[in-house]
Scaffold this motif. Structure first.
Motif, PDB file in Angstrom:
ATOM      1  N   HIS A 238      29.144  42.665  39.032  1.00 59.07           N
ATOM      2  CA  HIS A 238      28.791  43.782  38.151  1.00 59.07           C
ATOM      3  C   HIS A 238      30.009  44.320  37.408  1.00 59.07           C
ATOM      4  O   HIS A 238      29.924  44.689  36.225  1.00 59.07           O
ATOM      5  CB  HIS A 238      28.135  44.894  38.976  1.00 59.07           C
ATOM      6  CG  HIS A 238      26.808  44.503  39.538  1.00 59.07           C
ATOM      7  ND1 HIS A 238      26.273  45.072  40.663  1.00 59.07           N
ATOM      8  CD2 HIS A 238      25.900  43.578  39.125  1.00 59.07           C
ATOM      9  CE1 HIS A 238      25.103  44.527  40.928  1.00 59.07           C
ATOM     10  NE2 HIS A 238      24.863  43.609  40.013  1.00 59.07           N
TER      11      HIS A 238
ATOM     12  N   ALA B 149      30.568  41.868  34.629  1.00 61.96           N
ATOM     13  CA  ALA B 149      29.532  41.941  33.607  1.00 61.96           C
ATOM     14  C   ALA B 149      29.775  43.119  32.676  1.00 61.96           C
ATOM     15  O   ALA B 149      29.574  43.018  31.450  1.00 61.96           O
ATOM     16  CB  ALA B 149      28.161  42.053  34.271  1.00 61.96           C
TER      17      ALA B 149
ATOM     18  N   VAL C  95      22.155  35.031  36.932  1.00 63.08           N
ATOM     19  CA  VAL C  95      23.395  35.733  36.567  1.00 63.08           C
ATOM     20  C   VAL C  95      24.525  34.749  36.298  1.00 63.08           C
ATOM     21  O   VAL C  95      25.630  35.171  35.936  1.00 63.08           O
ATOM     22  CB  VAL C  95      23.811  36.719  37.683  1.00 63.08           C
ATOM     23  CG1 VAL C  95      22.767  37.815  37.837  1.00 63.08           C
ATOM     24  CG2 VAL C  95      24.041  36.007  39.013  1.00 63.08           C
TER      25      VAL C  95
END
Length: 377
Positions: free
Chosen positions: A322, A325, A366
């Protein structure tokens, strides 16, 4: 050599301190022995001794028995010891009927025992799912009983498992094309607690079934969510899906020896980051997510040193994902590409193309690698 210095299954069991158990094949053999003895003598031995392939001689208490003019039935409750086996506590029954001289030993699937419906397994299509070693154990014990009590050794053995069809839904059997219940298994007769061998063997059988069905594209998946992802991505049939769990190495090494044209590996980002880092066993007890390794990958993807430090100190692999990202650093793709390259290295030039898909816990993709062909060692 002292007993303490010896290796093998016995040493493993002693080291763990866990209690071993008995396979369904051993239980079915004991039940068959008791039932055939009763047919010839009018009495059920209880407990009933058998000899296992490696010479051990356990005895089994009868949990059920029935004797008529035409057949005898004996039942044994399976004790899997400290292994978390889905068949622990199941009642394994063998019903034995006499056949004409020369008929040999004939196996039938009773309630709760499956029937083979697809090629690629150790048994032909249409046969009851009583595997070769348990069959031989039962034949051997029938012959011993016949010799002792004057029988011909020509019998029909119907093996059944109470509630076996329901239990089988928690096993690989439906996917492998074994329908109607469980398989009667075991090559040694002994269950070693927490052994990985059964799962790895099921992976190998899954590859065999897929190849026998003509599948050219199979997928090794870490769980049900990743299976759904690859089905949505590639519309793969059920018999092309391999439930590899944590055993990525088992899939790769078997496919190396038994190639398919294409292998997709799909799993959670954190698990596949372990494969990318060179681990072939992805279980949390045997390998850990290396955040320092993820930080190095993030740098490769353009992360500055501050972000790389955050990744290295992240609480989990998904937290690192995360962070990247949010900074437009493709950490998921980098893990997938590196995991693919590790897989190709294990395949050692086998004629298999590989791609890798990383997902989060919701099944969202992902990270993804391009498809890559074999590399030569």
């Amino acid at each position: 050599m002292t007993s303490e210095a010896k290796g093998g299954r016995g040493a493993q069991l002693k080291h763990t301190g866990l209690r071993h158990g008995w396979t369904t094949g051993a239980c079915a053999t004991a039940a068959t022995t008791a039932a055939y003895t009763a047919l010839l003598t009018g009495e059920f031995p209880d407990p009933v001794p058998i000899t296992l392939p490696r010479g051990q001689t356990p005895t089994f208490a009868l949990a059920a028995e029935e004797l008529t003019d035409t057949y005898a039935m004996a039942g044994i409750v399976k004790d899997a010891g400290d292994d978390p086996d889905v068949t622990h506590g199941a009642l394994i029954r063998a019903t034995v009927r006499l056949l004409p001289t020369g008929a040999g030993v004939v196996f039938k699937a009773g309630p709760g025992v499956g029937t083979v419906t697809r090629p690629g397994l150790p048994l032909p299509v249409g046969e009851p799912a009583v595997n070769p070693v348990p069959r031989q154990m039962m034949r051997d014990h029938v012959a011993r009983v016949a010799e002792r009590y004057g029988g011909s050794g020509d019998v029909e053995i119907t093996v059944s498992v109470d509630h076996g069809e329901e239990i089988a839904r928690s096993t690989w059997n439906p996917r492998l094309g074994i329908l109607g219940g469980l398989s009667i298994l075991g090559t040694t007769g002994i269950v070693v607690p927490y052994s990985c061998s059964a799962w790895i063997d099921s992976i190998r059988r899954g590859v065999d079934v897929a190849r026998a069905a003509g599948r050219t594209h199979v997928a090794g998946c870490t769980g049900s969510t990743s299976e759904k992802t690859v089905v949505a991505a590639y519309d793969l049939p059920e018999d092309a899906l391999l439930d590899m769990g944590d055993f990525a190495g088992a899939v790769l090494k078997y496919v190396r020896r038994h190639p398919v044209d294409r292998l997709t590996i799909c799993g959670g980002f954190a698990k596949l980051s372990k494969l990318a880092a060179g681990h072939l066993d992805l279980h949390s007890a045997r390998s850990q997510v290396d955040k320092g390794f993820l930080a190095d990958l993030a740098r490769r993807g353009g992360a500055d040193e501050a972000l790389a430090t955050e990744v290295a100190n992240a609480n989990t692999g998904l937290a690192a994902l995360h962070l990247c990202a949010a900074a437009d650093v493709p950490l998921g793709d980098l893990v997938a590409i590196t995991a693919r390259d590790e897989a190709l290295a294990v395949l050692r030039g086998a004629p298999v193309t590989v791609d890798v898909i990383c997902i989060d816990r919701a099944g969202t993709i992902v990270g993804r690698s391009p498809l890559e062909g074999p590399t030569r060692p």
